[in-house]
Design a protein around this motif. Structure first.
Motif, mmCIF file in Angstrom:
data_model
loop_
_atom_site.group_PDB
_atom_site.id
_atom_site.type_symbol
_atom_site.label_atom_id
_atom_site.label_comp_id
_atom_site.label_asym_id
_atom_site.label_seq_id
_atom_site.Cartn_x
_atom_site.Cartn_y
_atom_site.Cartn_z
ATOM 1 N N GLU A 165 11.352 6.931 2.151
ATOM 2 C CA GLU A 165 11.666 7.864 3.215
ATOM 3 C C GLU A 165 10.373 8.099 3.979
ATOM 4 O OE1 GLU A 165 12.714 12.530 3.772
ATOM 5 O OE2 GLU A 165 13.734 11.484 2.120
ATOM 6 N N GLN A 166 10.393 7.774 5.251
ATOM 7 C CA GLN A 166 9.208 7.920 6.098
ATOM 8 C C GLN A 166 9.064 9.386 6.521
ATOM 9 O OE1 GLN A 166 8.805 3.720 8.187
ATOM 10 N NE2 GLN A 166 10.706 4.687 8.808
ATOM 11 N N PRO A 167 7.895 9.774 7.011
ATOM 12 C CA PRO A 167 7.666 11.181 7.376
ATOM 13 C C PRO A 167 8.666 11.755 8.379
ATOM 14 C CG PRO A 167 5.587 10.035 7.251
ATOM 15 C CD PRO A 167 6.668 8.985 7.106
ATOM 16 N N ASP A 168 9.299 10.887 9.206
ATOM 17 C CA ASP A 168 10.281 11.390 10.174
ATOM 18 C C ASP A 168 11.689 11.482 9.601
ATOM 19 O OD1 ASP A 168 11.146 8.763 10.075
ATOM 20 O OD2 ASP A 168 10.766 8.340 12.203
ATOM 21 N N GLY A 169 11.853 11.193 8.285
ATOM 22 C CA GLY A 169 13.152 11.294 7.635
ATOM 23 C C GLY A 169 13.939 9.997 7.585
ATOM 24 N N THR A 170 13.523 8.980 8.320
ATOM 25 C CA THR A 170 14.222 7.689 8.275
ATOM 26 C C THR A 170 13.805 6.928 7.021
ATOM 27 O OG1 THR A 170 12.501 6.572 9.556
ATOM 28 C CG2 THR A 170 14.340 7.540 10.806
ATOM 29 N N GLU A 171 14.620 5.930 6.647
ATOM 30 C CA GLU A 171 14.308 5.097 5.495
ATOM 31 C C GLU A 171 14.022 3.670 5.938
ATOM 32 O OE1 GLU A 171 17.332 5.274 2.488
ATOM 33 O OE2 GLU A 171 17.123 7.440 2.242
ATOM 34 N N LYS A 172 13.126 3.013 5.216
ATOM 35 C CA LYS A 172 12.769 1.624 5.517
ATOM 36 C C LYS A 172 12.375 0.926 4.222
ATOM 37 C CE LYS A 172 9.628 -1.208 8.311
ATOM 38 N NZ LYS A 172 10.577 -2.245 8.586
ATOM 39 N N ALA A 173 12.738 -0.357 4.133
ATOM 40 C CA ALA A 173 12.333 -1.174 2.985
ATOM 41 C C ALA A 173 10.986 -1.818 3.289
ATOM 42 C CB ALA A 173 13.379 -2.233 2.682
ATOM 43 N N TYR A 174 10.035 -1.631 2.389
ATOM 44 C CA TYR A 174 8.723 -2.260 2.486
ATOM 45 C C TYR A 174 8.624 -3.287 1.358
ATOM 46 C CZ TYR A 174 7.201 1.169 5.898
ATOM 47 O OH TYR A 174 7.073 1.932 7.036
ATOM 48 N N TYR A 175 8.454 -4.553 1.735
ATOM 49 C CA TYR A 175 8.428 -5.642 0.763
ATOM 50 C C TYR A 175 7.020 -5.847 0.220
ATOM 51 C CZ TYR A 175 13.222 -6.588 1.818
ATOM 52 O OH TYR A 175 14.577 -6.473 1.924
ATOM 53 N N TRP A 176 6.951 -6.282 -1.040
ATOM 54 C CA TRP A 176 5.668 -6.459 -1.708
ATOM 55 C C TRP A 176 5.719 -7.639 -2.665
ATOM 56 C CZ3 TRP A 176 7.084 -6.217 -6.693
ATOM 57 C CH2 TRP A 176 8.120 -5.354 -7.061
ATOM 58 N N ALA A 177 4.543 -8.143 -2.963
ATOM 59 C CA ALA A 177 4.346 -9.099 -4.051
ATOM 60 C C ALA A 177 3.315 -8.471 -4.977
ATOM 61 C CB ALA A 177 3.855 -10.442 -3.527
ATOM 62 N N ASP A 178 3.601 -8.501 -6.265
ATOM 63 C CA ASP A 178 2.735 -7.894 -7.275
ATOM 64 C C ASP A 178 2.033 -9.018 -8.040
ATOM 65 O OD1 ASP A 178 1.527 -6.270 -9.130
ATOM 66 O OD2 ASP A 178 3.371 -5.387 -9.894
#
Length: 179
Positions: A29-42
């Motif tokens: 949940e971003q600071p403005d209330g919207t949601e976004k998927a952030y992709y990662w490699a571990d």
């Protein structure tokens, strides 16, 4: 009262595992209330070794299938379970270059490509080198190359330039190991 996390994780998923690293996403949940998927490699932690042999820097040349080119790089590798960066540096230097170091110094640890990777890297300087047996992994076909210290940065910047190699040379230079 505890302050609310400005980027709470709503969902976290690992989509694949390769045996070497995992990849997935965190829906936040971003600071403005919207949601976004952030992709990662571990990826596992890694160490890069700037080995000084007198007035020369030890490099290895190897083919990198991901970019389909031969690269001139500093010795580097994954930190194995139970190792600190200095121990990993000594092991990688022996395995890849056939060199034992009397002295190692940790210059810096840092997060890499923080927009997509969960990966920490360390730069270690190794000095007081002695020849020993190499112990290459079954996918390592490396050629050891010594470069005059005065030419190390220029050689590191030649295409295809490698981020870890440039970082290692620049940090060693900034800390007075290279002129």
């Amino acid at each position: 009262m505890a302050e609310r996390d400005p980027w709470p994780v709503v969902e976290s998923a690992t989509e694949y595992e390769t045996g070497w690293y995992a990849g997935g996403y965190d829906r936040v949940e971003q600071p403005d209330g919207t949601e976004k998927a952030y992709y990662w490699a571990d990826l596992p932690d890694a160490v890069v070794v700037l080995a000084l042999d007198g007035d020369e820097v030890v490099f290895v040349e190897q083919y990198r299938p991901a970019i389909r080119e031969h690269c001139l790089e500093l010795v580097a590798g994954v930190v194995e379970d139970g190792e600190d960066y200095e121990t990993a540096a000594r092991r990688e230097l022996r395995e890849e270059a056939g060199l034992r170091a009397d002295d190692v110094a940790l210059l810096q640890t840092f997060a890499c490509s923080t927009g997509v990777l969960r990966h920490e890297r360390a730069i270690v300087v190794a000095e007081g080198l002695t020849e020993t047996e190499r112990d290459l992994d079954d996918n390592e076909f490396l050629t050891v190359t010594r470069v005059p210290a005065d030419d190390a940065l220029a050689r590191a910047r030649e295409r295809p330039a490698n981020d870890a190699t440039i970082e290692g040379v620049l940090l060693a230079r900034a800390d007075g190991y290279l002129d």
